[in-house]
Scaffold this motif. Sequence first.
Motif, PDB file in Angstrom:
ATOM      1  N   ILE A 236     -93.586 -53.959  72.273  1.00 24.92           N
ATOM      2  CA  ILE A 236     -92.475 -53.014  72.209  1.00 24.92           C
ATOM      3  C   ILE A 236     -91.751 -53.237  70.890  1.00 24.92           C
ATOM      4  O   ILE A 236     -91.580 -54.371  70.438  1.00 24.92           O
TER       5      ILE A 236
ATOM      6  N   ARG B 125     -93.446 -48.032  72.230  1.00 28.51           N
ATOM      7  CA  ARG B 125     -94.613 -48.903  72.381  1.00 28.51           C
ATOM      8  C   ARG B 125     -95.257 -49.002  70.999  1.00 28.51           C
ATOM      9  O   ARG B 125     -95.431 -47.992  70.330  1.00 28.51           O
TER      10      ARG B 125
ATOM     11  N   LEU C 203     -89.821 -45.493  76.199  1.00 24.42           N
ATOM     12  CA  LEU C 203     -90.674 -46.234  77.139  1.00 24.42           C
ATOM     13  C   LEU C 203     -90.656 -45.534  78.490  1.00 24.42           C
ATOM     14  O   LEU C 203     -89.871 -44.621  78.712  1.00 24.42           O
TER      15      LEU C 203
END
Lengths: 591, 185, 247
Positions: A42, A29, A69
């Motif tokens: 992202i 992120r 993630l």
Amino acid sequence: MTRSLMAGVLGLLMPALALAGEYNISVDRVIIDTGDFVKEGIGYNGSSPGPVLRFKEGEEVTINVTNNLDETTSIHWHGLILPFDQDGVPGISFAGIPAGETFTYTFPVVQSGTYWFHSHSGFQEPNGAYGSIVIEPKGREPFRYDREYVVQLTDKHPHDAGRIMRNLKMMPDYYNRKQQTVGDFFSDVSEHGFMTALSDRMAWGDMRMMKADVEDVQGFTGLINGKGPDQNWTGLFEPGERIRLRFINSSAMAYFDVRIPGLQMTVVQADGNNVQPVNVDEFRIGVAETYDVIVRPRTDEAFTIFAESMGRSGYARATLAPREGMEGPVPELRDAPLLTMADMGGMHGMDHGSMGMGEDGMSGMDHGDMDMGGDSMSGMDHGVMPEQEEPAMAGMDHSNMAGMDHGSMMMSGNGAEDPFYAKGSGLVPTAASGGKFLSYADLKAQKPLYEDREPTREIELRLTGNMERYSWSINGIKYEDADAIKLQYGERVRFKFVNETMMTHPMHLHGMWSILDTGAGKWNPVKHTISVQPGTTVYMETEVDAPGQWAFHCHLSYHAASGMFRKVIVEGGPEQGNTAGVEQERVGGDV
Amino acid sequence: MKLSKFGVAVAAMSLSAAVFAGGTHGGGHDGGFGEAGKAEDVSRTIQVEMFDNYFEPEEIEVSQGETVRFVIQNNGSLVHEFNIGTPKMHEAHQKEMMMMVEHGVIQGGKLNEEMMNMDMGNGHTMKHDDPNSVLLEPGQKKEIVWTFSARTSMEFACNVPGHYQSGMYGDVNFDAGADAHASAH
Amino acid sequence: MNNLKLSALMLAVALSASQVMASDMRLDDSGRKDALRLWGVQFEELEYRYSDDDEELGVWNGDAFYGTDELKLRWLGKGEYAIEEQAYETLENQLVLQTPISTFFDAKAGVRFDTPEGPDRTYGVLGITGLAPQWFEVDANLYVSDEGDTSAGLDAEYELLLTNHLILSAALDATVAFSEDEEIGVGKGLVSTETGLRLRYDLIDRAISPYIGVVHERKYGDTADFARAEGGSTEDWFAVIGTRIAF
């Protein structure tokens, strides 16, 4: 256990390779700052765009991708020829990379040029999960340059991509702020007269189509290498040097018209494959395409790399300068193009035959006859009423379209021509300088990759959709309802794309090259992504030389996600090779 | 003086001079760029190979006043040019070459000789017959004899559109002993 | 155990060398094969009305959906709240299933609950909704009440773009009853019309769009007579201020 053993066995069988590289990529992120806004997205290795991966042709690469993630991810190596289980499409190539896990890709690099990589999971790519790949060739390049830069474009939107999809589904014109207004109507009246302006509006209104429907998703900031126009990414040079610029369009939706005022560009590569050099002033780069150009600034001044989106709702800007901090003039955005009736030519539900365009303009058009119970655009919706539609369509004479007198209608394009756009299309690009604008027709392979031969068969793919529902499909069928396209190993397939929508679709076949038919025979350029303009038919041929299963889709993120997507299965294959991967995957899954 | 006059004469013989009325060939005015050599003066032969789209070698060393025989072989699969001149001359010549492509004289890997000799309607043809350059189809081998009488910034180049820009050129470097030749001249 | 796996693997490799069958291929379980499931909430009208009789109303007209291209569940709600009387003049809630029937039109079927001040009604609903030529948004419904009365409603809306952010919308709602339902003040024939003209500005995307406008309401025929008998008005003009919401 089994996997490592397997890898060991394979390792023994393979000849010793001189080159091997290991790369590590983390999926994270990240915060994306465009200068206009800051958002979460992202990225790779902590940033978006991710790193430039530099490979060498002949290298056996090992890439460890760690998913930080809390959802599944994947990396697809866009344009790379590799075993299908390394292609990185969840559900087609492999299972995806679960949250918190590391997946190791290994494949030989069998090509050179400029490529890129991106996530193939959900909307991670438009949310920032992309990077670039530069592959140095084994031998010398057929051109020379003193320095090189990757110029990676994207259309960064303040909204999360999932929300954009939802908004488009709710209101297809949610992001379109280039629509025709009352003011435009009155300027049409003063230019063309009331009746012409009115009948033009009526003709479009009858189709429930907007001629301003060029860019679905507006409101983005164009980025170059992650930098917004005000952040001004800068590449340095010494006057007199030749600079190779590796343009990559990693946008979710936006096509860009690229120019560097004051410099001529020599296009030397398209989609990673060398082309016979073409000198141009400007070129249009479709979503997912790459173009490599060589420029030679001779003077001690700054030059602006200016990339206007096709619909002119945004732009990206960067600078080539002898010293940091210098800036060239930034041009104004040009007027937005408008679609014309020619761009609607592919919508064969419309009975063009009955539109008496020849003598009296639009007045002969009988809209009452055209209305098929709210379904006059039925060409777009074969799934719903197949029986009634087909026979009616068969007798339709499209040749009338060619003879249509666009001159008597409003807004019949800008007079420019390009064989890859419908005749009279409003989308035909022209160079801001008045000079040369690159066309697909200018692209010729530098060295043919394959022997030119007759295709073994033709497969027609109608690019279909319904703008009002924001649903996109191939042959009227969305991916969720579609069977896979089956190809036989060793055949050469000719794909016929018929664009029946009013949008441009960049079609991308994974794993195998797309030989674009420009009419140049063995010199036809070899690409991985082919733009099909509204109202046109475009052919490409593919040597089916990669066993396994592959994705084949429109590269506009929200078109692919809403159904313009197919799985391709290549049946058969050589005695040894990639096929083992299928079983490995399967057996591995049972362990 | 004599040399530069000759240079202008050479230019005038070609289509370029007619179309771009001398001005663009200004490279010839800055003291000349040499002249067609005589076979008996040849002191050295340099082999130049053409590929798609680059030369080998990409630089040569000459002495001022030296007469060199260039043996040029096209090993590529496209038409290429070997042209000796100043960068400015190349730039001007590229416009003519563009015309030759537009008129179908150069068609990728083929030369259309018929088109080349065709009268353009104004008494000019698209003949490519300057003594400082040759145009080769794939597989062809041709020669040029050139005397490097003027020491100036020079390159050999292929001016087929895009080829020069993408790097199909080589540097002509004058060696240190050049001054001796110059004074002898 | 490992040996067993190994031999299975060898066998698999041996087989695969000669044939790759479609049946051996991975099935797409990534979710891409599932239809997109989406939701949305929208209030076309969310406004304060002030009539020429100094009546004040709070009014909303909204809907929310969840589903796919093929099938959506949609809630539609309408309300008119008289601020002084603290009573609902209108309170409708519909729950319908919606599916495409042509390129531009959907069919809907479901139930409608009317629970205003006074007697309640429950209706079965059958309707179509979509985009007609020339950009008219149309919503036509047929209602059958639990009392056996039938009626129909037609809503049409047209938007005029003064600019790409300043939009004038014209809306017409008409109701026709095929039988009388005096208890709720509905006479046979044309019951009522509501015509609205609203000028909105898209303030934040298309999510929040404040507007001002005028609304004209009128009752006809027996319905008007019933209203008069009750001492109500048969024709009203309203100035409205509100905001359109979509998220």
